[in-house]
Write an enzyme that holds these catalytic residues in place. Structure first.
Site, PDB file in Angstrom:
ATOM      1  CG  ASP A  61      -1.925   1.052   1.304  1.00 55.78           C
ATOM      2  OD1 ASP A  61      -2.319   1.546   0.228  1.00 55.78           O
ATOM      3  OD2 ASP A  61      -2.352   1.417   2.420  1.00 55.78           O
ATOM      4  CD  GLU A  64      -0.111   5.218  -4.124  1.00 59.98           C
ATOM      5  OE1 GLU A  64       0.334   5.598  -3.036  1.00 59.98           O
ATOM      6  OE2 GLU A  64      -0.885   4.257  -4.267  1.00 59.98           O
ATOM      7  CG  ASP A  96      -8.318   4.523   0.237  1.00 65.01           C
ATOM      8  OD1 ASP A  96      -8.097   3.300   0.293  1.00 65.01           O
ATOM      9  OD2 ASP A  96      -7.612   5.378   0.786  1.00 65.01           O
TER      10      ASP A  96
HETATM   11  O1  MIG Z   1      -3.632   6.288   4.529  1.00 66.15           O
HETATM   12  O2  MIG Z   1      -3.414   1.047   5.719  1.00 66.15           O
HETATM   13  O3  MIG Z   1      -5.916   2.196   0.407  1.00 66.15           O
HETATM   14  O4  MIG Z   1      -6.851   0.052   1.930  1.00 66.15           O
HETATM   15  O5  MIG Z   1      -6.722   0.299   4.723  1.00 66.15           O
HETATM   16  C1  MIG Z   1      -4.434   5.158   4.410  1.00 66.15           C
HETATM   17  C2  MIG Z   1      -4.546   1.839   5.888  1.00 66.15           C
HETATM   18  C3  MIG Z   1      -3.567   3.945   4.211  1.00 66.15           C
HETATM   19  C4  MIG Z   1      -4.864   3.119   2.340  1.00 66.15           C
HETATM   20  C5  MIG Z   1      -5.365   1.892   1.672  1.00 66.15           C
HETATM   21  C6  MIG Z   1      -6.380   1.213   2.557  1.00 66.15           C
HETATM   22  C7  MIG Z   1      -5.746   0.884   3.890  1.00 66.15           C
HETATM   23  C8  MIG Z   1      -5.208   2.156   4.549  1.00 66.15           C
HETATM   24  N1  MIG Z   1      -4.273   2.814   3.633  1.00 66.15           N
END
Ligand code: MIG
Length: 744
Positions: free
Chosen positions: A378, A381, A466
């Site tokens: 996650d 990017e 999200d």
């Molecule tokens: O700033 O890890 O898209 O699926 O639950 C949020 C916490 C960070 C974004 C992800 C989401 C995840 C969440 N993350």
């Protein structure tokens, strides 16, 4: 405690020229070098153009292509034919494509877009199926504002498909720098791409193919997904976050007690020790290994999240080790780059470097030792908290290196991050994939990623970030996933139930009815949202969800075969109707229905309060999935779907293998399979492999062609290389069910 240095470079990056009024075609200042050649890939003519600015010697090495080089000798791996590029003699490219350089950091591409043409692909887009009529920015960015005109998204896949007069063409602009595709916004039957880069690029133009041939060719260049481990095709349950091991075990027990099939429990960021990657919380998951083992005893698997940011903490081994070896990205002045993410000030590995990827890969030994089954990437990017997009949307200049957040090391030497930004997440997932593969060579890795670039399908499944618990986001998931699939990425899904906001009972049920057909099938919800586990609402909703999840599991042999098809042909799992009905002009407009492989047409209910919808069936006869009178295709029908009806139709003439009901894929191998037959004359395929190893690449699989003719079931053995455990087989036709043995 001393205040940590705060990153300001991203602010500086904003002090650059942005677009004013739309300019005329700027002057061409190109003075570099270029080559052009042609070949055929899987029967599709491909023209390749490589260009580089003055001072460079070639276009940069590609990270998208199978062999990681723009001059790849295809012919290995999944690609059967070998490519021979010939010097191009073409004077004009399809759609009159032209290119130029308009400043030291800006390239422009122009092509015609006839009024009748439609555009698809470009990866993850919020704009609906046909991409025409708006600008699409490709610059990986993590933001949850998923409103219809929002742009850019987490992934960038610069592969555009143009449908023109029933034929398909593809433009793949291989550059990981910022691209903006303007697809006839001016209504002048013309399109343009603006690329902000001081480096060169390679463009591939695929022409005049069928849609399946085009995907075969594109994925011959950029690679295909391997067969996923069967467990990853099951139902995943996730939450940001289950607070501790006790809750996680309770959730798992709940699935078993309520008999809702499930294979995976996902652990979001709170399993870690203050968000330090490659650690676990001593308070909340004190016996982590034991917790994982207990979940596995209940036939669950565990997927843990791993973010790229490494906490700046002098007592933390990952930080110290990475610093010692100089693995983290630095600013142009040579000082470390710090960005704020969940752990606070953090450093970021330079995943473009092979030594860094190897290091990161090896760190996954921690998860292997703890028995963790898969990894979720996650924030890759990379996303920095509270900073917005690091490059303004309207930029028409690339900031100088020292304002591009940090420097990365490409094969050509040091480059500003923005030159290669769209590769960051993909190379992180590559490191993860290669790590899991090396550490556990007998198992297919499962990696899930949010960010990606062309070729990401080789390393990871993707989810689309999200979304919200909104009907609009349920509806948009269909065209979004169609375009992701057409961009070469078969293993994709969105958060079932929606990530942000509170889900409602009706929405959750309807979402599961679509989600059971997502290649990647996971219920996930944010911290703030209300609970949305399948039992969160009424028994009626729970029963409906159980029916959908059960059906998903019963379809596993069919779903496994769809991934086989991808391995062989590059076909997506979720397909637009034009995939199989290319002549059907009505079908070309449809983005609220999709084909789940050749035999199942999904016609979901996407609106609140709706119990009936109009369904367009293509030619032929179609059988309601849950039973009932077949409907004639080639026209629209009003069809009603109760809350617990599977909203789908089966093609007349299909044979689909169904496995008897199981609660997790651990039971898959020994459970009887029934070949369900629709119609008087039918064909189907049944493939079997161990579902976990790479033996299938060495002939370790079985394949049968199934036929139903004159009231008789026949199986023809196509391949036999896997000694499967004994199980029973049946066929079922119009209420008649009989045991069969498959031919040897
Ligand atoms: O700033 O890890 O898209 O699926 O639950 C949020 C916490 C960070 C974004 C992800 C989401 C995840 C969440 N993350």
């Amino acid at each position: 405690m001393k205040q940590l240095e705060s990153p300001t470079d991203w602010l500086e990056a904003r002090k650059i020229k942005t677009r004013g009024r739309e300019e005329k075609r700027p002057e061409n200042v190109f003075a570099g070098g270029w080559t052009s050649d042609t070949t055929e890939v899987q029967g599709v003519p491909v023209t390749r153009i490589c260009a580089w600015p003055r001072g460079a010697e070639a276009a940069p090495v590609s990270f998208a292509l199978l062999e990681d080089t723009a001059t790849a000798q295809l012919g290995d791996g999944d690609v059967e034919e070998s490519l021979s590029w010939r010097k191009s003699v073409e004077e004009q490219l399809p759609f009159n494509l032209e290119w130029q350089q308009s400043s030291e950091c800006r390239w422009n591409f122009y092509f015609n877009l006839p009024a009748e043409a439609k555009c698809f692909g470009l990866g993850e887009r919020l704009s609906g199926f046909n991409l025409r009529g708006r600008v699409h920015t490709l610059f990986n960015y993590g933001d949850s504002t998923h409103v219809p005109n929002f742009d850019p998204m987490y992934k960038s896949i610069p592969f555009l498909i143009i449908r023109h007069q029933g034929r398909y063409h593809g433009i793949f602009l291989d550059s990981p720098a910022r691209q903006r595709w303007s697809l006839d916004v001016e209504l002048a039957e013309s399109a343009s791409v603006e690329l902000l880069s001081r480096r060169g690029w390679t463009l591939y133009m695929f022409s005049n193919a069928s849609l399946p041939d085009l995907l075969a060719a594109y994925t011959a260049l950029t690679g295909r997904s391997k067969l996923p481990p069967t467990w990853s095709l099951g139902h995943h349950q996730s939450r940001w976050s289950y607070p501790d091991d006790k809750t996680v075990l309770e959730v798992a027990q709940e699935f078993r007690a309520r008999k809702i099939p499930c294979d995976v429990i996902t652990l979001d960021i709170d399993y870690m020790d203050e968000y330090r990657v490659f650690t676990t919380s001593p308070e909340r998951f004190p016996n982590f290994r034991d917790t994982v083992a207990r979940l596995q005893d209940m036939n669950f698997r565990v997927v843990t999240i791993v973010d790229p940011g490494v906490k700046k903490d002098a007592k933390y081994f990952v930080y110290n080790d990475g610093r010692k070896h100089d693995y983290f990205c630095k600013k142009a002045d040579g000082k470390p780059f710090y960005g704020k993410v969940w752990p606070g000030q953090s450093v970021f590995p330079d995943f473009l470097r092979q030594d860094v990827r190897l290091w990161w890969a090896a760190l996954h030994g921690f998860f292997i030792e703890n028995g963790v089954n898969g990894i979720w990437n996650d924030m890759n990017e990379p996303c920095l908290l509270g900073q917005g997009c690091p490059l303004p949307l309207e930029a028409i200049e690339l900031p100088k290196e020292h304002h591009q957040l940090f420097i990365q090391h490409s094969p050509e030497g040091d480059v500003g991050h923005f030159e290669v930004r769209n590769l960051y997440g993909a190379q992180m997932s590559r490191a993860t994939y290669e790590g899991l593969r090396a550490l556990r060579p007998d198992e297919r890795p499962f990696v899930l990623t949010r960010s990606g670039y062309a070729g990401i399908q080789r390393y990871a499944a993707v989810w689309l970030g999200d979304n919200m618990s909104w009907w609009e986001h349920l509806a948009i998931s269909v065209p979004m996933l169609l375009n992701v699939g057409l961009s070469g990425v078969p293993f994709c899904g969105v958060d079932v139930g929606g990530f942000g906001d509170d889900c409602s009972p009706e929405l959750l049920a309807r979402w599961y009815a679509v989600g059971m057909f997502y290649p990647f099938f996971r219920n996930h919800c944010s911290k703030a949202g209300a609970e949305q586990e399948p039992w969160a609402f009424s028994p009626r909703v729970e029963d409906a969800i159980r029916h959908f999840v059960e059906t998903r599991y019963r379809l596993l042999p069919y779903i496994r075969a769809l991934f086989w098809e991808h391995v062989r042909t590059g076909a997506p799992v979720v397909r637009p109707m034009i995939w199989d009905y290319p002549e059907d002009h009505f079908a070309a407009e449809i983005d609220d229905q999709f084909l789940f492989g050749r035999d199942i047409l999904v016609t979901p209910v996407l609106k609140r309060g709706q119990t009936e919808r109009s369904v367009y069936l293509p030619e032929g006869l179609w059988h309601p999935f849950d039973g009932g009178k077949a409907l004639e295709g080639g026209r629209l029908h009003k069809v009603s779907f109760e809350l617990d009806d599977v909203p789908a139709f089966v093609r007349d003439g299909a044979i689909i293998p169904f496995v008897d009901q199981i609660q997790s894929t651990d039971e898959y191998e020994l459970t009887p399979i029934t070949f369900r037959i629709w119609g008087d004359k039918a064909i189907g395929l049944y493939l079997d492999d161990d579902g976990i190893s790479f033996e299938y690449e060495e002939d370790g699989y079985n394949e049968w062609l199934l036929r139903w003719e004159n009231g008789e079931f026949k199986s023809d053995l196509v391949n036999f290389g896997y000694i499967a455990p004994q199980r029973e087989y049946y066929f079922e036709h119009a209420g008649r069910k009989e045991r069969v043995s498959l031919s040897r």
